[in-house]
Motif scaffolding. Structure first.
Motif, PDB file in Angstrom:
ATOM      1  N   UNK A 132      44.799  53.813  55.977  1.00  0.00           N
ATOM      2  CA  UNK A 132      46.167  53.394  55.648  1.00  0.00           C
ATOM      3  C   UNK A 132      46.833  54.214  54.551  1.00  0.00           C
ATOM      4  N   UNK A 133      46.074  55.111  53.903  1.00  0.00           N
ATOM      5  CA  UNK A 133      46.683  55.959  52.878  1.00  0.00           C
ATOM      6  C   UNK A 133      47.422  57.154  53.477  1.00  0.00           C
ATOM      7  N   UNK A 134      47.183  57.466  54.748  1.00  0.00           N
ATOM      8  CA  UNK A 134      47.899  58.584  55.366  1.00  0.00           C
ATOM      9  C   UNK A 134      49.394  58.284  55.347  1.00  0.00           C
ATOM     10  N   UNK A 135      50.159  59.228  54.849  1.00  0.00           N
ATOM     11  CA  UNK A 135      51.600  59.038  54.769  1.00  0.00           C
ATOM     12  C   UNK A 135      52.068  58.420  53.473  1.00  0.00           C
ATOM     13  N   UNK A 136      51.194  58.322  52.470  1.00  0.00           N
ATOM     14  CA  UNK A 136      51.611  57.784  51.177  1.00  0.00           C
ATOM     15  C   UNK A 136      51.619  58.856  50.092  1.00  0.00           C
ATOM     16  N   UNK A 137      51.393  60.104  50.448  1.00  0.00           N
ATOM     17  CA  UNK A 137      51.360  61.166  49.455  1.00  0.00           C
ATOM     18  C   UNK A 137      52.746  61.553  48.989  1.00  0.00           C
ATOM     19  N   UNK A 138      52.800  62.285  47.887  1.00  0.00           N
ATOM     20  CA  UNK A 138      54.070  62.785  47.378  1.00  0.00           C
ATOM     21  C   UNK A 138      54.724  61.810  46.426  1.00  0.00           C
ATOM     22  N   UNK A 139      55.523  62.358  45.522  1.00  0.00           N
ATOM     23  CA  UNK A 139      56.197  61.525  44.520  1.00  0.00           C
ATOM     24  C   UNK A 139      57.697  61.455  44.755  1.00  0.00           C
ATOM     25  N   UNK A 140      58.138  61.817  45.968  1.00  0.00           N
ATOM     26  CA  UNK A 140      59.551  61.727  46.313  1.00  0.00           C
ATOM     27  C   UNK A 140      59.679  60.956  47.618  1.00  0.00           C
ATOM     28  N   UNK A 141      60.865  60.387  47.919  1.00  0.00           N
ATOM     29  CA  UNK A 141      61.016  59.578  49.130  1.00  0.00           C
ATOM     30  C   UNK A 141      60.664  60.313  50.408  1.00  0.00           C
ATOM     31  N   UNK A 142      60.942  61.609  50.466  1.00  0.00           N
ATOM     32  CA  UNK A 142      60.651  62.378  51.665  1.00  0.00           C
ATOM     33  C   UNK A 142      59.392  63.219  51.516  1.00  0.00           C
ATOM     34  N   UNK A 143      58.582  62.907  50.503  1.00  0.00           N
ATOM     35  CA  UNK A 143      57.375  63.673  50.260  1.00  0.00           C
ATOM     36  C   UNK A 143      56.219  63.294  51.160  1.00  0.00           C
ATOM     37  N   UNK A 144      56.395  62.223  51.951  1.00  0.00           N
ATOM     38  CA  UNK A 144      55.335  61.784  52.848  1.00  0.00           C
ATOM     39  C   UNK A 144      55.952  60.890  53.902  1.00  0.00           C
ATOM     40  N   UNK A 145      55.106  60.140  54.591  1.00  0.00           N
ATOM     41  CA  UNK A 145      55.590  59.273  55.662  1.00  0.00           C
ATOM     42  C   UNK A 145      56.180  57.966  55.207  1.00  0.00           C
ATOM     43  N   UNK A 146      56.171  57.698  53.905  1.00  0.00           N
ATOM     44  CA  UNK A 146      56.726  56.442  53.418  1.00  0.00           C
ATOM     45  C   UNK A 146      55.894  55.229  53.774  1.00  0.00           C
ATOM     46  N   UNK A 147      54.593  55.427  54.043  1.00  0.00           N
ATOM     47  CA  UNK A 147      53.722  54.317  54.423  1.00  0.00           C
ATOM     48  C   UNK A 147      52.987  53.770  53.203  1.00  0.00           C
ATOM     49  N   UNK A 148      52.474  52.547  53.335  1.00  0.00           N
ATOM     50  CA  UNK A 148      51.729  51.911  52.249  1.00  0.00           C
ATOM     51  C   UNK A 148      50.388  51.409  52.787  1.00  0.00           C
TER      52      UNK A 148
END
Length: 762
Positions: free
Chosen positions: A39-55
């Protein structure tokens, strides 16, 4: 058959997954597919578009509430958990369906020890990802208590109830705080634009309960004026397994010993005896009432049920879905990517009804029936909806019925429903969802109401259509629906750029939606309406095709060109020139035929114009196949997948958008994609794995997709379906769901299959 038997053996030999560090009691029932979910896939990056926006939330498929460790206070463009943070401030029952949508009626459970700390900034406890366990059905983390010692938090959930267990080691006297309301950001353009929702908290020490309400709904400022959902609220009821030693209310950071509170910045807490080392709390959530939240709690996680049993039920729900696909010939990274994508596609739309009843914000009333929310239709009509029809067909009738109820109660089908309509994005793509469901045999909803609703979308303009721009997230307007229908789409074929925002994208989206309406009309034997909307759908897209440039271009009301940069939604002239998915032959003809169209596609990709992070690009790699150059689709699809998907934190290059990003990957991995969702056809790409076995819920026979050596051989030499050679790169929905064997013969060099243009232009 020998190939099938050999690859079946290979499937079993490669199927064993090494579970993450999930404790053994929480790996029941055993499931390799669930173990591959990260479930961590898509939670990287420190900006809104830095990843998939998943939690990394825990919840069963399509759950009303997702429970997640809170590292941030969320709002539009910010999720409650971000991997870059180093402290946890509580555990949040969230209803935020996507990073670019607002939160609604959340509740936060925050354990602590010693002095009660109600403020977010004061209650953060440090943690390390080394001491964090993340899975689809169970989460745990070790946190450093602020006044010393450790708090070990564990979490699972059902659809409407969160189940948390806190273990205190060498701490001061433990407490648990329930945050009802907070200061909230309502305008992502201005993060200092705060509002202060007024909620309630009631503490009942005799029953060990803290209950309350939270009316926060961050997207209220973009809801249609005629449906304000005035009395909406999220409700909660938390029940503890330990007696309260003391209790109180915190308001605006001030703690007082009382059992009731109402207003803003409001929390309630219960403190426990110093010797109390472990506390279980179950939190029922409702959109109807506190009483319903309590009933949800008692029904889904009754008194005495262990956290292990809750997690087992949720894990079993995921296993029932994810184990319907078995993959052979994939790397560990690919399996993690694949099953996490599958996990992502089965979360939205999410349940809004509560055992036969639901609150509707459209008429501010409680109704009997089924209901869903979290409809990101502009995104999900492309492939996510087709995936749900295949793998969650038992849900689709209720999802369609829910949209029809929205129509009856609010006057329109949803565009982007987050509790109620939000006017986000463009087009009335619920038309496509309804038509595709009917086309693919979904029943269980009123076809007369369905036709009435989509017909209204296609023929009735919004209020003040020729005066309202409908900018992105425009406030204080009514239903947007097909803005520009009467200015001047109906009369001239395009939406006027000097009247409306995103006019060129609207023109193309409305044309596709017209095609969907024509499909539904045909299925319902409405021949006159079928002919009318079919003609409009095939004619209107090309009113904005500029033959002088070879690109689509926005037009003003008077017919003059508005310029190549005007009128687009999350794309540009390159992407949208390919956006006539219902008439690719017509587009190819206007581009000069197959050879020049293939050259244009090459220029698009080689020039860096393909932007897979936004959905309008998703179908483009498959268009080579429709221009007799399938071998180029095969390699382009592989390139897009390898560039945009992997098993890291940043393994989604764009926001997930309620499953659409993952649905593209899943279909592509199987070897085909629904370019035109209401055609009943899938365009062949290039399967990724040696073999995939699929058990569709509504099919009697399994499907086996066999493509030996696919990992290193992206090109297709031949394809047969149950022994019948396929000459064209098109698979029908019926062929897919009837099961059997799709046998691909793969190659490491371009092949002649469906690729005459590629061969003649070498």
């Amino acid at each position: 058959m020998r190939t099938l038997i050999g690859l079946t053996v290979l499937l079993w030999s490669l199927s064993a997954a090494t579970p993450k560090n999930v404790p053994l009691p929480f790996r029941d029932p055993p499931s390799d597919a669930v173990d591959y979910v990260n479930p961590l896939i898509g939670n990287g990056g420190d900006s809104p578009d830095g990843s998939g926006g998943m939690i990394p939330s825990t919840a069963p498929p399509f759950a009303m509430t997702h429970w997640v460790a809170q590292t941030r206070e969320n709002y539009v463009s910010v999720t409650p958990y971000n991997y870059t943070e180093t402290s946890i401030h509580g555990f949040q029952g969230t209803h935020q369906p996507a990073i670019w949508m607002g939160e609604s009626g959340q509740v936060v459970v925050s354990p602590g020890a010693g002095n009660v700390r109600p403020n977010f900034s004061d209650r953060g406890m440090t943690f390390s990802h080394d001491n964090e366990v993340v899975s689809a059905s169970y989460y745990s983390v070790e946190m450093g208590a602020i006044e010393g010692g450790e708090i070990f938090a564990e979490q699972s959930a059902t659809s409407r109830v969160g189940h948390l267990r806190f273990t205190f080691t060498n701490t001061s006297a433990p407490y648990v705080l329930l945050e009802a309301t907070r200061a909230t950001v309502i305008d992502y353009w201005d993060h200092n634009n705060l509002t202060y929702p007024r909620g309630t908290v009631v503490i009942d020490p005799d029953s060990s309960e803290i209950c309350g309400s939270n009316p926060e709904r961050q997207d209220y400022i973009i809801a249609p004026l005629s449906t304000p959902a005035t009395n909406w609220s999220g409700y909660f009821c938390a029940r503890f397994d330990q007696p309260f030693a003391s209790w109180g209310i915190a308001q605006n950071g001030i703690v007082s010993h009382r059992t009731r509170g109402d207003g803003s910045m409001l929390s309630g807490y219960a403190a426990f005896a110093p010797e109390c080392s472990q506390i279980n709390v179950r939190v029922g959530v409702s959109f109807i009432s506190v009483g319903q939240a309590r009933r949800n709690l008692e029904k889904e996680i009754p008194d005495g049920q262990s956290l292990e049993e809750t997690a087992r039920q949720t894990r079993a729900a995921w296993a029932e879905k994810l184990e319907r696909i078995e993959v052979a010939g994939a790397t560990e990274d690919q399996k993690e990517t694949f099953y996490t994508a599958f996990f992502h596609t089965l979360q939205y739309p999410y349940e809004q009804d509560e055992y036969g009843w639901y609150y509707s914000g459209y008429d501010d009333s409680v109704h009997e029936g089924v209901s869903y929310t979290g409809y990101s239709n502009w995104d999900t009509y492309r492939a996510e909806w087709a995936w749900l029809i295949l793998f969650a067909p038992e849900r689709v009738p209720g999802m369609v019925q829910s949209m029809l109820q929205d129509y009856k109660e609010g006057g329109w089908l949803p565009m982007w429903k987050n509790i109620i309509e939000t006017n986000i994005m463009v087009g009335t793509h619920a038309d496509s969802l309804v038509a595709e469901a009917v086309l693919k045999g979904i029943t269980g909803f009123d076809l007369d109401i369905a036709w009435e609703a989509v017909y209204k979308d296609a023929t009735v303009p919004p209020i003040d259509d020729n005066m309202t721009v409908y900018e992105e997230r425009q406030e204080f307007v009514n239903y947007e629906v097909r803005a520009g229908l009467s200015s001047v789409y109906e009369q001239k074929g395009w939406v006027a750029d000097d009247v409306h925002s995103e006019s060129a994208s609207r023109t193309l989206d409305y044309s596709y939606d017209d095609f969907a309406v024509s499909v539904l009309a045909g299925l319902l034997n409405k021949t006159d309406e079928q002919a009318f909307f079919r003609y409009r759908s095939m004619t209107n897209p090309f009113t904005i095709f500029n033959p002088a440039t070879g690109f689509m271009e926005a037009k003003k009301a008077g017919g003059t060109w508005a310029g190549p940069d005007n009128g687009w939604t999350e794309g540009d002239e390159w992407v949208y020139t390919f956006d006539v998915v219902h008439d690719i032959p017509g587009l190819i003809a206007r581009k000069g035929g197959n050879a020049s169209f293939v050259d244009f596609l090459d220029e698009h990709f080689d020039g860096g114009h393909n932007d897979h992070t936004n959905e309008p690009s998703h179908h483009i790699p498959y268009l080579y196949s429709l221009a007799n150059a399938a071998s180029k689709s095969q390699v382009r699809v592989r390139q897009v997948a390898e560039t945009n998907y992997n098993s890291t934190l940043s393994g989604l290059s764009g926001n997930e958008d309620c499953g659409q990003m993952s649905a593209w990957y899943l279909f592509s991995a199987l070897g085909f994609y629904p370019v035109n969702p209401v055609s009943g056809e899938y365009i062949v790409g290039s399967p990724f794995f040696d073999m995939v076995s699929v058990d569709f819920p509504s099919s009697e026979k399994e499907l086996h997709i066999i493509s030996p050596g696919a990992a290193s051989k992206p090109y297709i030499h031949s394809l047969s379906i149950n022994g019948r050679n396929l000459e064209q790169p098109i698979v029908t929905h019926n062929e897919l769901t009837q099961g059997g064997v799709f046998l691909f013969q793969m190659s490491d060099t371009p092949q002649a299959w469906a690729s005459g243009i590629t061969l003649t232009t070498k």
